[in-house]
Design a protein around this motif. Structure first.
Motif, mmCIF file in Angstrom:
data_model
loop_
_atom_site.group_PDB
_atom_site.id
_atom_site.type_symbol
_atom_site.label_atom_id
_atom_site.label_comp_id
_atom_site.label_asym_id
_atom_site.label_seq_id
_atom_site.Cartn_x
_atom_site.Cartn_y
_atom_site.Cartn_z
ATOM 1 N N SER A 1 0.800 -1.151 -0.206
ATOM 2 C CA SER A 1 -0.015 -0.094 0.051
ATOM 3 C C SER A 1 0.790 1.251 -0.006
ATOM 4 O O SER A 1 0.687 2.181 -0.727
ATOM 5 C CB SER A 1 -1.078 -0.152 1.126
ATOM 6 N N LYS B 1 1.069 3.972 -3.093
ATOM 7 C CA LYS B 1 0.666 5.470 -2.919
ATOM 8 C C LYS B 1 1.859 6.123 -3.358
ATOM 9 O O LYS B 1 1.469 7.282 -3.845
ATOM 10 C CB LYS B 1 0.265 5.727 -1.465
ATOM 11 N N TYR C 1 -2.187 7.427 -4.739
ATOM 12 C CA TYR C 1 -3.441 7.091 -4.246
ATOM 13 C C TYR C 1 -3.005 5.460 -3.447
ATOM 14 O O TYR C 1 -2.077 4.851 -4.067
ATOM 15 C CB TYR C 1 -4.542 6.563 -5.147
ATOM 16 N N THR C 2 -3.743 5.269 -2.436
ATOM 17 C CA THR C 2 -3.587 3.915 -1.810
ATOM 18 C C THR C 2 -4.591 3.065 -3.020
ATOM 19 O O THR C 2 -5.234 3.451 -3.653
ATOM 20 C CB THR C 2 -4.045 3.676 -0.510
ATOM 21 N N LYS D 1 -6.925 1.228 -2.295
ATOM 22 C CA LYS D 1 -8.389 1.136 -1.664
ATOM 23 C C LYS D 1 -9.043 2.540 -2.542
ATOM 24 O O LYS D 1 -10.025 2.555 -2.983
ATOM 25 C CB LYS D 1 -8.298 1.281 -0.384
ATOM 26 N N GLU D 2 -8.048 3.482 -2.243
ATOM 27 C CA GLU D 2 -8.507 5.048 -2.912
ATOM 28 C C GLU D 2 -8.650 4.900 -4.503
ATOM 29 O O GLU D 2 -9.616 5.311 -5.020
ATOM 30 C CB GLU D 2 -7.439 6.154 -2.440
ATOM 31 N N LEU D 3 -7.388 4.351 -5.077
ATOM 32 C CA LEU D 3 -7.582 4.309 -6.472
ATOM 33 C C LEU D 3 -8.759 3.433 -7.105
ATOM 34 O O LEU D 3 -9.437 3.655 -7.990
ATOM 35 C CB LEU D 3 -6.205 3.709 -6.939
ATOM 36 N N ARG D 4 -9.244 2.203 -6.364
ATOM 37 C CA ARG D 4 -10.129 1.459 -6.859
ATOM 38 C C ARG D 4 -11.531 2.291 -6.765
ATOM 39 O O ARG D 4 -12.430 2.049 -7.571
ATOM 40 C CB ARG D 4 -10.266 -0.002 -5.979
ATOM 41 N N ARG D 5 -11.621 2.822 -5.415
ATOM 42 C CA ARG D 5 -12.717 3.769 -5.433
ATOM 43 C C ARG D 5 -13.155 4.804 -6.515
ATOM 44 O O ARG D 5 -14.105 4.914 -6.809
ATOM 45 C CB ARG D 5 -12.782 4.208 -3.902
ATOM 46 N N LYS D 6 -12.035 5.465 -6.744
ATOM 47 C CA LYS D 6 -11.892 6.547 -7.604
ATOM 48 C C LYS D 6 -12.175 5.977 -9.166
ATOM 49 O O LYS D 6 -13.180 6.364 -9.799
ATOM 50 C CB LYS D 6 -10.643 7.133 -7.717
#
Length: 324
Positions: free
Chosen positions: A301, A305, A310-311, A313-318
């Motif tokens: 992670s 980042k 992005y982590t 998790k953040e990139l997948r959400r984005k």
């Protein structure tokens, strides 16, 4: 968009990929069905192959990266296209007369249109400006073309007509003869008094000759790394013995062929694979960590980042928010 239209776009995109054009994407619908899943896969494949052609030097790995202009637009202060290059017409599948005189934002997809209009308000209020923006063009046949656009507002005579130039570029490579690039030219014999000069010795060591068989072995080592990214690789010396070469040639060859150290090459490929899995699958981050050869989820992670901002998790959400 109907099922028939979406299938037609898929056929068109694959045809363009067959012609070596990997910059087109297909617009997704909101149906989230098997066709949309196929579209996502094709878009990702086009992006990955395009990057691989650059990164690995598919045609000729011994090349230098440069920028290639894809499209040029000259736009007046009303936002209309005054002139366009022929290649832009070919890429967008329009006759040039269909573009000239029309509004520039007619060439953009729905998401990019408001983005361009916000940028346009800023452009109009500046006397001279150099800036950039990411826009997605839409071809006449409906394919998408995500693009890096460089924008220049030119100054001229007082009360003269101002123009704005939008330039769309891609990264490409210029072929360089392998022998000229890899094989150092032999120096003339130095005077005996200079033979022990440390700088001379260092220069001579750098002039390594790589034969065509050496290059083939280095590519085999590269393929070995890319096919086994989940592994904890043995030392370079052991890998060199396995492939019938030596550690120095592998290290030197990676620098010359791929522009990075062996360690950096493996790290970059692991991150590239991880990014693809984060964006294009529902695989857990723990599993991605294992598949890409990272030691632990926290380490993965943090490295991810640091590289992408992005982590995972953040990139997948984005990505999911932008591609519903």
């Amino acid at each position: 968009m109907s099922k028939k239209k979406r299938l037609k776009r898929i056929v068109e995109a694959i045809a363009e990929m067959g012609a070596g054009k990997f910059y087109y994407h297909i617009e997704k619908s909101s149906k989230k069905d098997s066709i949309d899943a196929l579209i996502s896969g094709i878009n990702m494949m086009a992006e990955e192959i395009g990057e691989a052609l650059l990164h690995e030097g598919y045609v000729n790995s011994n090349e230098t990266i440069k920028h290639i202009v894809l499209m040029n637009f000259i736009i007046d202060l009303d936002g209309n296209v005054k002139a366009v290059n022929q290649q832009a017409c070919d890429i967008l599948f329009y006759n040039c007369l269909e573009i000239v005189g029309g509004s520039f934002d007619n060439l953009l997809n729905k998401k990019s249109t408001p983005k361009w209009k916000r940028h346009w308000d800023m452009l109009k209020n500046k006397k001279m400006l150099d800036t950039s923006i990411a826009l997605t063009f839409k071809t006449k046949s409906g394919l998408l073309l995500p693009s890096a656009c460089y924008i220049n507002k030119l100054g001229g005579k007082k009360n003269g007509e101002e123009s704005i130039i939008v330039t769309v570029v891609k990264h490409s490579k210029r072929q360089v003869e392998l022998e000229e690039y890899l094989i150092a030219k032999e120096n003339n014999k130095k005077e005996s008094s200079k033979k022990n000069n440390p700088l001379t010795l260092m220069d001579n060591r750098q002039k390594v000759k790589l034969s065509s068989s050496d290059v083939i072995k280095i590519r085999e080592v590269r393929d070995y790394f890319m096919d086994n990214l989940e592994m904890d690789f043995p030392p370079i010396k052991e890998i060199a013995l396995e492939f019938g070469t030596n550690a120095f040639k592998i290290k030197y060859g990676f620098k010359e062929l791929y522009g990075v150290s062996v360690f950096r090459f493996i790290r970059n490929e692991r991150l590239r694979k991880a990014k693809m899995l984060v964006q294009g699958s529902n695989i857990s981050f723990k599993k991605i960590t294992q598949l890409c050869g990272f030691k632990s989820v926290p380490s993965f992670s943090a490295t991810f980042k640091n590289e992408f901002g992005y982590t995972p998790k953040e990139l997948r959400r984005k990505f999911l928010a932008e591609n519903p």
